[in-house]
Design a protein around this motif. Structure first.
Motif, PDB file in Angstrom:
ATOM      1  N   SER A  65      -0.173   5.670  -5.845  1.00  0.00           N
ATOM      2  CA  SER A  65      -1.180   5.575  -4.823  1.00  0.00           C
ATOM      3  C   SER A  65      -2.812   5.567  -5.673  1.00  0.00           C
ATOM      4  O   SER A  65      -3.625   5.059  -5.467  1.00  0.00           O
TER       5      SER A  65
ATOM      6  N   GLY B 250      -5.002   4.118  -2.891  1.00  0.00           N
ATOM      7  CA  GLY B 250      -4.316   4.695  -1.753  1.00  0.00           C
ATOM      8  C   GLY B 250      -3.864   3.664  -0.971  1.00  0.00           C
ATOM      9  O   GLY B 250      -3.353   3.817  -0.040  1.00  0.00           O
TER      10      GLY B 250
ATOM     11  N   GLY C 299       0.930   7.203  -0.498  1.00  0.00           N
ATOM     12  CA  GLY C 299       1.058   8.610  -0.416  1.00  0.00           C
ATOM     13  C   GLY C 299       2.284   9.067  -0.236  1.00  0.00           C
ATOM     14  O   GLY C 299       2.424  10.354  -0.698  1.00  0.00           O
TER      15      GLY C 299
END
Length: 157
Positions: free
Chosen positions: A29, A34, A112
């Motif tokens: 990420s 992200g 994540g």
């Protein structure tokens, strides 16, 4: 003897054991702000994670080698090398490896969840070793923090 040493919390590209198969993070990420993460999984015949739901991310599975059946909601998809499937967030899914071995690339968006896989993995000390044992109850309990929940047993052949 060729040894690969890794730590799931260390080098993110080093392979680690996860639920009896090998996993590695290809794109973390941190490399995408992200928005996306990409992992690779190598599993043997009969490997199947429990039926589960990701509430926070979609998944795209790309079969690189082998034959894998994906169960997504009420649908079944028998895939082979080069085939792709989509697991939308909120929909129960799992897979079952039908060939002697299979290798998958999985993209997660947003990213994540790869941190959960790494945190629950075990280092691969020697690539010729058997998979490391794992505590499925501990893995399941830690999943709640990532909005991942188990909804049933692994699919069977």
């Amino acid at each position: 003897m060729n040894k690969e040493r890794s730590s799931p919390a260390g080098d993110r590209r080093a392979p680690f054991w996860f639920l009896g198969g090998q996993a590695r993070i290809l794109v973390p990420s941190t490399a995408t702000g992200g928005s996306l993460s990409v992992m690779e999984f190598t599993d043997s015949k009969g490997h199947a994670p429990p039926l589960h739901v990701h509430e926070a991310e979609d998944e795209i599975w790309i079969v690189l080698d082998g034959e894998v059946t994906f169960f997504i909601g009420d649908d079944r998809h028998d895939l082979h090398a080069g085939a792709v499937a989509h697991g939308p967030r909120g929909v129960p899914h799992s897979y079952l490896v039908r060939s002697p071995n299979a290798r998958l690339v999985v993209a997660f968006g947003p990213a994540g969840i790869e941190t959960w896989f790494a945190a629950n993995g075990s280092p691969i000390v020697d690539v010729n070793d058997a998979p490391a044992p794992f505590d499925i109850e501990a893995v399941i309990a830690s999943a709640q923090a990532h909005r991942l929940r188990v909804t049933g047993p692994p699919p069977a052949a």
